[in-house]
Every structure is written in structure tokens, then in C-alpha cells.
Write a protein that holds these residues in place. Structure first.
Motif, PDB file in Angstrom:
ATOM      1  N   THR A   1       6.827 -86.421   3.145  1.00 51.94           N
ATOM      2  CA  THR A   1       7.774 -87.201   2.340  1.00 51.94           C
ATOM      3  C   THR A   1       8.338 -86.412   1.172  1.00 51.94           C
ATOM      4  OG1 THR A   1       5.956 -88.127   1.050  1.00 51.94           O
ATOM      5  CG2 THR A   1       6.720 -89.426   2.937  1.00 51.94           C
ATOM      6  N   THR A   2       7.599 -85.414   0.702  1.00 48.38           N
ATOM      7  CA  THR A   2       8.079 -84.648  -0.452  1.00 48.38           C
ATOM      8  C   THR A   2       9.270 -83.760  -0.116  1.00 48.38           C
ATOM      9  OG1 THR A   2       6.486 -82.870  -0.053  1.00 48.38           O
ATOM     10  CG2 THR A   2       5.821 -84.638  -1.568  1.00 48.38           C
ATOM     11  N   THR A   3       9.547 -83.554   1.165  1.00 43.39           N
ATOM     12  CA  THR A   3      10.699 -82.729   1.548  1.00 43.39           C
ATOM     13  C   THR A   3      12.005 -83.518   1.523  1.00 43.39           C
ATOM     14  OG1 THR A   3      10.469 -83.158   3.922  1.00 43.39           O
ATOM     15  CG2 THR A   3       9.287 -81.239   3.019  1.00 43.39           C
ATOM     16  N   VAL A   4      11.920 -84.841   1.483  1.00 43.89           N
ATOM     17  CA  VAL A   4      13.125 -85.673   1.472  1.00 43.89           C
ATOM     18  C   VAL A   4      13.742 -85.629   0.076  1.00 43.89           C
ATOM     19  CG1 VAL A   4      14.080 -87.983   1.800  1.00 43.89           C
ATOM     20  CG2 VAL A   4      12.224 -87.189   3.278  1.00 43.89           C
ATOM     21  N   VAL A   5      14.991 -85.137   0.004  1.00 45.69           N
ATOM     22  CA  VAL A   5      15.672 -85.038  -1.282  1.00 45.69           C
ATOM     23  C   VAL A   5      16.788 -86.072  -1.419  1.00 45.69           C
ATOM     24  CG1 VAL A   5      15.085 -82.617  -1.673  1.00 45.69           C
ATOM     25  CG2 VAL A   5      17.214 -83.181  -0.479  1.00 45.69           C
ATOM     26  N   GLU A   6      17.135 -86.721  -0.308  1.00 43.67           N
ATOM     27  CA  GLU A   6      18.180 -87.750  -0.374  1.00 43.67           C
ATOM     28  C   GLU A   6      18.059 -88.695   0.814  1.00 43.67           C
ATOM     29  OE1 GLU A   6      23.056 -88.032  -0.268  1.00 43.67           O
ATOM     30  OE2 GLU A   6      22.138 -86.132  -0.860  1.00 43.67           O
ATOM     31  N   HIS A   7      18.201 -89.983   0.519  1.00 40.99           N
ATOM     32  CA  HIS A   7      18.302 -91.023   1.552  1.00 40.99           C
ATOM     33  C   HIS A   7      19.752 -91.472   1.569  1.00 40.99           C
ATOM     34  CE1 HIS A   7      13.986 -91.737   2.268  1.00 40.99           C
ATOM     35  NE2 HIS A   7      13.849 -91.358   1.001  1.00 40.99           N
ATOM     36  N   ARG A   8      20.370 -91.474   2.740  1.00 38.19           N
ATOM     37  CA  ARG A   8      21.772 -91.854   2.869  1.00 38.19           C
ATOM     38  C   ARG A   8      21.897 -93.295   3.346  1.00 38.19           C
ATOM     39  NH1 ARG A   8      25.328 -86.710   3.987  1.00 38.19           N
ATOM     40  NH2 ARG A   8      24.694 -85.599   2.106  1.00 38.19           N
ATOM     41  N   ASP A   9      23.045 -93.915   3.040  1.00 39.16           N
ATOM     42  CA  ASP A   9      23.279 -95.314   3.403  1.00 39.16           C
ATOM     43  C   ASP A   9      23.206 -95.563   4.907  1.00 39.16           C
ATOM     44  OD1 ASP A   9      23.583 -96.001   0.749  1.00 39.16           O
ATOM     45  OD2 ASP A   9      25.776 -95.875   0.788  1.00 39.16           O
ATOM     46  N   ASP A  10      23.513 -94.557   5.718  1.00 33.55           N
ATOM     47  CA  ASP A  10      23.487 -94.727   7.173  1.00 33.55           C
ATOM     48  C   ASP A  10      22.083 -94.563   7.762  1.00 33.55           C
ATOM     49  OD1 ASP A  10      23.074 -91.996   6.954  1.00 33.55           O
ATOM     50  OD2 ASP A  10      24.826 -91.424   8.146  1.00 33.55           O
ATOM     51  N   GLY A  11      21.081 -94.377   6.912  1.00 33.54           N
ATOM     52  CA  GLY A  11      19.701 -94.239   7.372  1.00 33.54           C
ATOM     53  C   GLY A  11      19.266 -92.793   7.555  1.00 33.54           C
ATOM     54  N   SER A  12      20.201 -91.864   7.479  1.00 31.88           N
ATOM     55  CA  SER A  12      19.843 -90.453   7.594  1.00 31.88           C
ATOM     56  C   SER A  12      19.210 -89.981   6.287  1.00 31.88           C
ATOM     57  CB  SER A  12      21.073 -89.605   7.936  1.00 31.88           C
ATOM     58  OG  SER A  12      22.004 -89.603   6.876  1.00 31.88           O
TER      59      SER A  12
END
Length: 93
Positions: A38-49
């Protein structure tokens, strides 16, 4: 799956590291987050990506990882790494 603290295959090597950003489509997010953490996620996009960031010392190994998602992932940064995959794919089209 790598254990916490394990380095990913593209992190090994003597080259200076670059930090790659990879956009991953929503359908692949559960797997990629479990694999990379989870620490590698830098952005959550509105389309779920999501956009994940990881250290890369072996671009050819990271390219193989990105290609496993087919059209479900895109290397965004750095420009040299993005160009590497584009140049590799160009003769195949």
C-alpha cells in the motif's frame, strides 16, 4: 508475493535508481497493491485506477512487470523509462 522488506526484482543492481510511476487500471489494483504494498500507491484516481511509485535499477525487468498488465497499465514517469517501453513495443506494431 514479496514479504515486507524484500526487494522487488527490478530493484537489484548497480545502476543508480530511478523512481517509476505506473498507472494501473482498476481491475488490476487489488493484485498490484497486494504485490507492491500500500505504501507504493501515490494517487487514487476517480476511475478506480491508482498510480504506484517504485524504485527501479533494472529497467528491462520493470518493463516485463508493466507488460504483464497489457493495456491495463502505463508507465508515466520518468520519461526515459517510458521511452524505453515505447521503443521496445514499436517494432511489434
Amino acid at each position: 508475493m514479496p514479504e515486507v522488506g524484500d526487494e522487488l526484482p527490478w530493484c537489484y543492481g548497480e545502476k543508480a535508481p530511478v523512481y517509476a510511476r505506473l498507472q494501473v487500471d482498476a481491475r488490476h489494483v487489488p493484485w498490484v497493491v497486494e504485490y507492491l504494498g500500500t505504501t507504493t500507491v501515490v494517487e487514487h484516481r476517480d476511475d478506480g485506477s491508482v498510480i504506484v511509485e517504485t524504485e527501479v535499477r533494472k529497467p528491462e525487468v520493470f518493463r516485463s512487470f508493466a507488460l504483464m498488465f497489457l493495456e491495463g497499465a502505463e508507465i508515466l514517469e520518468p520519461p526515459d523509462l517510458r521511452q524505453d517501453i515505447c521503443s521496445w513495443l514499436e517494432p511489434l506494431t
